[in-house]
Write an enzyme that holds these catalytic residues in place. Sequence first.
Site, PDB file in Angstrom:
ATOM      1  N   VAL A   2       0.823  -1.209   0.000  1.00 25.99           N
ATOM      2  CA  VAL A   2       0.000   0.000   0.000  1.00 25.99           C
ATOM      3  C   VAL A   2       0.857   1.260   0.000  1.00 25.99           C
ATOM      4  O   VAL A   2       0.454   2.307  -0.491  1.00 25.99           O
ATOM      5  CB  VAL A   2      -0.991  -0.012   1.191  1.00 25.99           C
ATOM      6  N   ASP A  18      -3.244  -7.555   3.050  1.00 23.96           N
ATOM      7  CA  ASP A  18      -3.443  -6.487   4.031  1.00 23.96           C
ATOM      8  C   ASP A  18      -3.768  -7.102   5.393  1.00 23.96           C
ATOM      9  O   ASP A  18      -4.682  -7.930   5.498  1.00 23.96           O
ATOM     10  CB  ASP A  18      -4.623  -5.630   3.525  1.00 23.96           C
ATOM     11  N   ARG A  65       3.043   5.463   8.269  1.00 23.10           N
ATOM     12  CA  ARG A  65       3.992   5.995   9.239  1.00 23.10           C
ATOM     13  C   ARG A  65       4.335   7.476   9.098  1.00 23.10           C
ATOM     14  O   ARG A  65       5.296   7.949   9.719  1.00 23.10           O
ATOM     15  CB  ARG A  65       5.273   5.178   9.204  1.00 23.10           C
ATOM     16  N   THR A  96       7.085   4.446  18.302  1.00 19.89           N
ATOM     17  CA  THR A  96       7.906   5.613  17.988  1.00 19.89           C
ATOM     18  C   THR A  96       8.170   6.442  19.240  1.00 19.89           C
ATOM     19  O   THR A  96       7.327   6.499  20.150  1.00 19.89           O
ATOM     20  CB  THR A  96       7.240   6.493  16.895  1.00 19.89           C
ATOM     21  N   SER A 154       0.600  14.005  16.568  1.00 23.93           N
ATOM     22  CA  SER A 154      -0.147  13.942  15.306  1.00 23.93           C
ATOM     23  C   SER A 154      -1.113  12.765  15.374  1.00 23.93           C
ATOM     24  O   SER A 154      -1.010  11.905  16.260  1.00 23.93           O
ATOM     25  CB  SER A 154       0.806  13.732  14.122  1.00 23.93           C
ATOM     26  N   TYR A 165      -1.112  10.307  13.410  1.00 27.21           N
ATOM     27  CA  TYR A 165      -0.278   9.111  13.247  1.00 27.21           C
ATOM     28  C   TYR A 165       0.304   8.686  14.597  1.00 27.21           C
ATOM     29  O   TYR A 165       0.203   7.516  14.988  1.00 27.21           O
ATOM     30  CB  TYR A 165       0.845   9.378  12.233  1.00 27.21           C
ATOM     31  N   HIS A 166       0.925   9.646  15.307  1.00 27.84           N
ATOM     32  CA  HIS A 166       1.544   9.287  16.588  1.00 27.84           C
ATOM     33  C   HIS A 166       0.485   8.771  17.575  1.00 27.84           C
ATOM     34  O   HIS A 166       0.749   7.860  18.370  1.00 27.84           O
ATOM     35  CB  HIS A 166       2.300  10.481  17.171  1.00 27.84           C
ATOM     36  N   LYS A 199      -0.087   5.120  17.177  1.00 30.08           N
ATOM     37  CA  LYS A 199       0.940   4.290  17.809  1.00 30.08           C
ATOM     38  C   LYS A 199       0.669   4.150  19.310  1.00 30.08           C
ATOM     39  O   LYS A 199       0.911   3.101  19.904  1.00 30.08           O
ATOM     40  CB  LYS A 199       2.339   4.884  17.601  1.00 30.08           C
ATOM     41  N   GLN A 253      10.960   3.690  18.388  1.00 32.07           N
ATOM     42  CA  GLN A 253      12.098   4.048  17.550  1.00 32.07           C
ATOM     43  C   GLN A 253      12.196   5.561  17.335  1.00 32.07           C
ATOM     44  O   GLN A 253      11.187   6.248  17.221  1.00 32.07           O
ATOM     45  CB  GLN A 253      11.932   3.345  16.199  1.00 32.07           C
ATOM     46  N   ALA A 269      13.751  14.136   8.785  1.00 29.31           N
ATOM     47  CA  ALA A 269      14.929  14.999   8.972  1.00 29.31           C
ATOM     48  C   ALA A 269      16.197  14.169   8.763  1.00 29.31           C
ATOM     49  O   ALA A 269      16.213  12.968   8.983  1.00 29.31           O
ATOM     50  CB  ALA A 269      14.911  15.588  10.377  1.00 29.31           C
ATOM     51  N   ARG A 285      16.186  13.796   4.499  1.00 39.89           N
ATOM     52  CA  ARG A 285      15.640  14.872   3.655  1.00 39.89           C
ATOM     53  C   ARG A 285      16.677  15.998   3.488  1.00 39.89           C
ATOM     54  O   ARG A 285      16.901  16.490   2.392  1.00 39.89           O
ATOM     55  CB  ARG A 285      14.370  15.410   4.334  1.00 39.89           C
ATOM     56  N   ARG A 323       3.878  22.401  11.639  1.00 43.08           N
ATOM     57  CA  ARG A 323       3.364  21.595  12.751  1.00 43.08           C
ATOM     58  C   ARG A 323       3.136  22.463  13.983  1.00 43.08           C
ATOM     59  O   ARG A 323       3.717  23.537  14.096  1.00 43.08           O
ATOM     60  CB  ARG A 323       4.384  20.506  13.133  1.00 43.08           C
TER      61      ARG A 323
HETATM   62  P1  NAD Z   1       7.411   2.441   5.142  1.00 44.58           P
HETATM   63  O1  NAD Z   1       6.208   3.218   4.733  1.00 44.58           O
HETATM   64  O2  NAD Z   1       8.634   2.570   4.321  1.00 44.58           O
HETATM   65  O3  NAD Z   1       7.042   0.880   5.250  1.00 44.58           O
HETATM   66  C1  NAD Z   1       5.842   0.412   5.805  1.00 44.58           C
HETATM   67  C2  NAD Z   1       5.417  -0.809   5.002  1.00 44.58           C
HETATM   68  O4  NAD Z   1       4.239  -1.354   5.610  1.00 44.58           O
HETATM   69  C3  NAD Z   1       5.073  -0.478   3.556  1.00 44.58           C
HETATM   70  O5  NAD Z   1       5.772  -1.342   2.676  1.00 44.58           O
HETATM   71  C4  NAD Z   1       3.562  -0.690   3.476  1.00 44.58           C
HETATM   72  O6  NAD Z   1       3.148  -1.156   2.209  1.00 44.58           O
HETATM   73  C5  NAD Z   1       3.322  -1.706   4.582  1.00 44.58           C
HETATM   74  N1  NAD Z   1       1.953  -1.639   5.162  1.00 44.58           N
HETATM   75  C6  NAD Z   1       1.319  -0.555   5.644  1.00 44.58           C
HETATM   76  N2  NAD Z   1       0.076  -0.885   6.065  1.00 44.58           N
HETATM   77  C7  NAD Z   1      -0.069  -2.220   5.835  1.00 44.58           C
HETATM   78  C8  NAD Z   1      -1.132  -3.141   6.048  1.00 44.58           C
HETATM   79  N3  NAD Z   1      -2.299  -2.765   6.562  1.00 44.58           N
HETATM   80  N4  NAD Z   1      -0.925  -4.441   5.709  1.00 44.58           N
HETATM   81  C9  NAD Z   1       0.249  -4.846   5.177  1.00 44.58           C
HETATM   82  N5  NAD Z   1       1.293  -4.008   4.938  1.00 44.58           N
HETATM   83  C10 NAD Z   1       1.132  -2.708   5.272  1.00 44.58           C
HETATM   84  O7  NAD Z   1       7.712   2.848   6.664  1.00 44.58           O
HETATM   85  P2  NAD Z   1       9.090   2.705   7.496  1.00 44.58           P
HETATM   86  O8  NAD Z   1       9.767   4.015   7.472  1.00 44.58           O
HETATM   87  O9  NAD Z   1       9.809   1.480   7.084  1.00 44.58           O
HETATM   88  O10 NAD Z   1       8.510   2.487   8.949  1.00 44.58           O
HETATM   89  C11 NAD Z   1       8.221   1.175   9.426  1.00 44.58           C
HETATM   90  C12 NAD Z   1       7.730   1.226  10.853  1.00 44.58           C
HETATM   91  O11 NAD Z   1       8.709   1.844  11.681  1.00 44.58           O
HETATM   92  C13 NAD Z   1       6.438   2.033  11.028  1.00 44.58           C
HETATM   93  O12 NAD Z   1       5.583   1.369  11.927  1.00 44.58           O
HETATM   94  C14 NAD Z   1       6.908   3.336  11.634  1.00 44.58           C
HETATM   95  O13 NAD Z   1       5.920   3.897  12.455  1.00 44.58           O
HETATM   96  C15 NAD Z   1       8.135   2.906  12.412  1.00 44.58           C
HETATM   97  N6  NAD Z   1       9.098   4.009  12.536  1.00 44.58           N
HETATM   98  C16 NAD Z   1       9.774   4.488  11.440  1.00 44.58           C
HETATM   99  C17 NAD Z   1      10.673   5.539  11.587  1.00 44.58           C
HETATM  100  C18 NAD Z   1      11.455   6.103  10.425  1.00 44.58           C
HETATM  101  O14 NAD Z   1      12.266   7.034  10.630  1.00 44.58           O
HETATM  102  N7  NAD Z   1      11.296   5.598   9.209  1.00 44.58           N
HETATM  103  C19 NAD Z   1      10.870   6.102  12.854  1.00 44.58           C
HETATM  104  C20 NAD Z   1      10.175   5.603  13.945  1.00 44.58           C
HETATM  105  C21 NAD Z   1       9.290   4.546  13.780  1.00 44.58           C
END
Ligand code: NAD
Length: 383
Positions: A34, A74, A100, A144, A179, A181-182, A185, A208, A238, A241, A326
């Site tokens: 997705v 899903d 996320r 998070t 947010s 989103y947060h 979590k 994380q 950050a 980016r 924000r």
């Molecule tokens: P991302 O968007 O790159 O990857 C998430 C993956 O989950 C995607 O491939 C998406 O297709 C899949 N997904 C989402 N909803 C789904 C569902 N209902 N069923 C099946 N698959 C689903 O995100 P990321 O950056 O890899 O983050 C992964 C996790 O780590 C998240 O839970 C995020 O909250 C947490 N996180 C990430 C960061 C960061 O800096 N990237 C920081 C803190 C926490």
Amino acid sequence: MRVLVIGGDGYCGWATALYLSNKGHEVGILDSLVRRHWDLELCVETLTPIAPIQQRLQRWQDITGKTIELFIGDITNYDFLKVALHKFQPDAIVHFGEQRSAPFSMIDREHAVLTQVNNVTGTLNILYAMKEDFPDCHLVKLGTMGEYGTPNIDIEEGYITIEHNGRKDTLPYPKQPGSMYHLSKVHDSHNIHFACRIWGLRATDLNQGVVYGVLTEETGMDELLINRLDYDGIFGTALNRFCIQAAINHPITVYGKGGQTRGFLDIRDTVRCVELAILNPAESGEFRVFNQFTEQFNVAELALKVKEAGTALGLKVTIENLENPRIEKEEHYFNAINTNLLDLGLQPHYLSDALIDSLLNFAVKYQQRVDKNQILPKVTWRR
Ligand code: NAD
């Protein structure tokens, strides 16, 4: 161990799945893809050209001889989830599979609802499937640091001991998410804690910090294994980016004063932290919380570091303080504890000039893929 990585096509999940496979674990990836769909919908794209998941996995097998089983679907679809779990029979489930992005969740009501339904329902389904058929499986869930907000006291790892009116207890640490989103979590954390207390499940919540970097040993093995790297105003975080902005001669966008302090970690530490959690599972009935970051920085400090490294590489780097889209404190106390993973043996990769250089060079390599219209933030927290 048999480890099912949910969200294994994403940024953290892809790196983790390959790392665990390389370490000899039997790995499966479950993903609905997705995130690729949301990118298309918003007209944003990863800086790096990521191959379709089937091609990625085929290349992994060609290079290493290791197979990663793939389940496309899903997790909000309970029947699909149950079938996948029965087929794979995991010892541990690593759950990255959520929406996320904070800005994505703040676009409008639809995106807030989508985020919370996707995240909370998906996690609840996992908990029910575990309760019914996999009560010994260990859930390693990505939370998070943003769940805590920015309280004016030290942030503990999940719990705080409080004395009140002469009595004392250790209770979940207060949450002040910033947010929709947060908030999702935080809701997840409560649901998982409940499932551990009431049903005796075992879980680790990895709170994380912001992840940076793109290369891990495994994703660097071949161009087809390349990981995603987001730079746009919705999904770009950050540091990642900032490096891409510096590489393409776009001002580094600091929101507001830039005194916002957060925990950060290298993606090579993300994968190791997950492995440490899996190798040292929570007890049955235990809801364990680890703060998963290695260093704290404020945003202005990071922008300066990127500017220095970019200038040394001959780039013209400027920093621009934008009006903050924000609503958040821009100057505040922030001191979070992160000893649990270090005690389990984490040896952090601290942020170095070499890492910033490598990210900048990566960004320069793919700069022609950048859509400059997608860099500035367009979503605001204000009414
Ligand atoms: P991302 O968007 O790159 O990857 C998430 C993956 O989950 C995607 O491939 C998406 O297709 C899949 N997904 C989402 N909803 C789904 C569902 N209902 N069923 C099946 N698959 C689903 O995100 P990321 O950056 O890899 O983050 C992964 C996790 O780590 C998240 O839970 C995020 O909250 C947490 N996180 C990430 C960061 C960061 O800096 N990237 C920081 C803190 C926490």
